[in-house]
Scaffold this motif. Structure first.
Motif, PDB file in Angstrom:
ATOM      1  N   ASP A 107     -22.118  30.402 -19.310  1.00 18.62           N
ATOM      2  CA  ASP A 107     -20.726  30.494 -19.795  1.00 18.62           C
ATOM      3  C   ASP A 107     -20.653  31.299 -21.086  1.00 18.62           C
ATOM      4  O   ASP A 107     -19.748  32.102 -21.291  1.00 18.62           O
ATOM      5  N   GLU A 108     -21.639  31.088 -21.942  1.00 17.39           N
ATOM      6  CA  GLU A 108     -21.608  31.711 -23.259  1.00 17.39           C
ATOM      7  C   GLU A 108     -21.987  33.200 -23.211  1.00 17.39           C
ATOM      8  O   GLU A 108     -21.410  34.013 -23.927  1.00 17.39           O
ATOM      9  N   HIS A 109     -22.961  33.535 -22.359  1.00 19.27           N
ATOM     10  CA  HIS A 109     -23.551  34.878 -22.456  1.00 19.27           C
ATOM     11  C   HIS A 109     -23.207  35.829 -21.314  1.00 19.27           C
ATOM     12  O   HIS A 109     -23.392  37.031 -21.447  1.00 19.27           O
ATOM     13  N   ARG A 110     -22.733  35.301 -20.186  1.00 18.47           N
ATOM     14  CA  ARG A 110     -22.464  36.202 -19.051  1.00 18.47           C
ATOM     15  C   ARG A 110     -21.249  37.082 -19.335  1.00 18.47           C
ATOM     16  O   ARG A 110     -20.186  36.572 -19.686  1.00 18.47           O
ATOM     17  N   ASP A 111     -21.437  38.390 -19.168  1.00 17.22           N
ATOM     18  CA  ASP A 111     -20.370  39.350 -19.457  1.00 17.22           C
ATOM     19  C   ASP A 111     -19.741  39.931 -18.191  1.00 17.22           C
ATOM     20  O   ASP A 111     -18.661  40.509 -18.262  1.00 17.22           O
ATOM     21  N   ASN A 112     -20.431  39.858 -17.068  1.00 16.74           N
ATOM     22  CA  ASN A 112     -19.996  40.615 -15.886  1.00 16.74           C
ATOM     23  C   ASN A 112     -19.727  39.722 -14.680  1.00 16.74           C
ATOM     24  O   ASN A 112     -20.478  38.778 -14.403  1.00 16.74           O
ATOM     25  N   PHE A 113     -18.661  40.074 -13.952  1.00 19.77           N
ATOM     26  CA  PHE A 113     -18.277  39.345 -12.738  1.00 19.77           C
ATOM     27  C   PHE A 113     -17.911  40.362 -11.657  1.00 19.77           C
ATOM     28  O   PHE A 113     -17.679  41.539 -11.938  1.00 19.77           O
ATOM     29  N   ASN A 114     -17.843  39.878 -10.404  1.00 15.82           N
ATOM     30  CA  ASN A 114     -17.571  40.776  -9.286  1.00 15.82           C
ATOM     31  C   ASN A 114     -16.217  41.461  -9.449  1.00 15.82           C
ATOM     32  O   ASN A 114     -15.244  40.842  -9.865  1.00 15.82           O
ATOM     33  N   GLY A 115     -16.179  42.725  -9.081  1.00 14.42           N
ATOM     34  CA  GLY A 115     -14.925  43.469  -9.119  1.00 14.42           C
ATOM     35  C   GLY A 115     -15.200  44.941  -9.271  1.00 14.42           C
ATOM     36  O   GLY A 115     -16.328  45.340  -9.604  1.00 14.42           O
ATOM     37  N   ASN A 116     -14.182  45.793  -9.017  1.00 14.81           N
ATOM     38  CA  ASN A 116     -14.353  47.220  -9.234  1.00 14.81           C
ATOM     39  C   ASN A 116     -15.526  47.803  -8.461  1.00 14.81           C
ATOM     40  O   ASN A 116     -16.296  48.609  -8.991  1.00 14.81           O
ATOM     41  N   GLU A 117     -15.702  47.367  -7.225  1.00  6.66           N
ATOM     42  CA  GLU A 117     -16.777  47.853  -6.345  1.00  6.66           C
ATOM     43  C   GLU A 117     -18.170  47.437  -6.813  1.00  6.66           C
ATOM     44  O   GLU A 117     -19.172  47.925  -6.314  1.00  6.66           O
ATOM     45  N   ILE A 118     -18.230  46.538  -7.779  1.00  2.00           N
ATOM     46  CA  ILE A 118     -19.544  46.102  -8.291  1.00  2.00           C
ATOM     47  C   ILE A 118     -19.711  44.602  -8.077  1.00  2.00           C
ATOM     48  O   ILE A 118     -18.839  43.813  -8.458  1.00  2.00           O
ATOM     49  N   ILE A 119     -20.819  44.234  -7.449  1.00  3.91           N
ATOM     50  CA  ILE A 119     -21.159  42.806  -7.363  1.00  3.91           C
ATOM     51  C   ILE A 119     -22.259  42.524  -8.383  1.00  3.91           C
ATOM     52  O   ILE A 119     -23.109  43.376  -8.651  1.00  3.91           O
TER      53      ILE A 119
END
Ligand SMILES: [Zn+2]
Ligand SMILES: [Zn+2]
Length: 254
Positions: A107-119
């Protein structure tokens, strides 16, 4: 020894069940569970690119060799036009991590999530040990989330006769590919293989073949039992049954 290994596996499977039911949501805001993104990792239709976000506790960086092997396996089994790596470190005063601690770190460190053609595949590398069981080397705890206990991997005793063939990065390669294999739904996570290669209880969701990266011992210190003088390298490839499952998941047959 056997009882101990069984307890370890039961704990890991319980963690997979408990942790995948908490806190992870896909784009439709439905709770996503381990294996739900397998086809998105394997296929290119919705997400032609893969971003591997790696957050590690300072001093516990992943090895380039392990990342390279993971990329090799992804290139071999997944249809991705591009693999991006986003690596970051953070400090931690802890030496043991509970399930809750691991989720909080994400929760604290993750910056990226699925979207914009990127998983996204999210990989945490931590110091210290898993609070529930020090024998655990890695856990796939969500549809896109993995934790690697790299200090435990680096603490494995390599038999003297094997030291000319392997070092700790060889164990790291196996654990990393194994946990990514769970994100790819290996074995029988949300699908049913035509091939009878899933281990019986308490080793569910693992492969019966000892030379396959999805063999249950790979994510615990029991990995040392998988190397021998005849074959001193721990497995980090999908044996033909798992490879066939990956192909059929990718093609939509499963
Ligand atoms: Zn496993
Ligand atoms: Zn297999």
């Amino acid at each position: 020894m056997k009882v101990k290994i069984q307890i370890v596996l039961v704990v890991i499977l319980l963690q997979i069940i408990v942790m995948t039911n908490a806190g992870c949501f896909d784009s439709e805001s439905k709770p996503a569970v381990l294996g739900d993104y397998a086809k998105h990792y394997l296929q290119d239709s919705k997400y032609p690119k893969l971003l591997i976000e790696i957050d590690y506790v300072q001093g516990n960086s992943p090895s380039n060799q392990a990342i390279n092997i993971l990329e090799d396996k992804i290139n071999k089994h997944c249809d991705k036009q591009q693999i991006l790596i986003d690596k970051d470190s953070f400090s931690s005063s802890k030496s043991t991590y509970s399930d809750e601690d691991i989720r909080e770190l994400e929760d604290e460190h993750r910056d990226n999530f699925n979207g914009n053609e990127i998983i996204v595949a999210y990989i945490l590398y931590v110091n210290g040990r898993y609070s529930e069981n020090e024998d655990v080397l890695g856990i796939a705890y969500g549809p896109s989330s993995i934790v690697i206990f790299i200090e435990q991997i680096n603490g494995i005793n390599i038999p003297w006769w094997a030291t000319t063939f392997i070092d700790h990065t060889d164990y790291e390669k196996s654990v990393l590919v194994h946990e990514f294999g769970h994100l790819l739904a290996m074995v029988n996570i949300g699908y049913q293989s035509e091939r009878a290669h899933e281990s019986a209880s308490p080793y569910e969701n693992h492969c019966i073949h000892e030379d396959c990266v999805m063999y249950h011992s790979i994510e615990t210190v029991s990995i040392v039992n998988l190397i021998s003088r005849d074959d001193p390298i721990p497995p980090y490839d999908f044996y033909h049954d798992c490879e066939d499952d990956l192909k059929k998941l990718k093609s939509g047959d499963y």
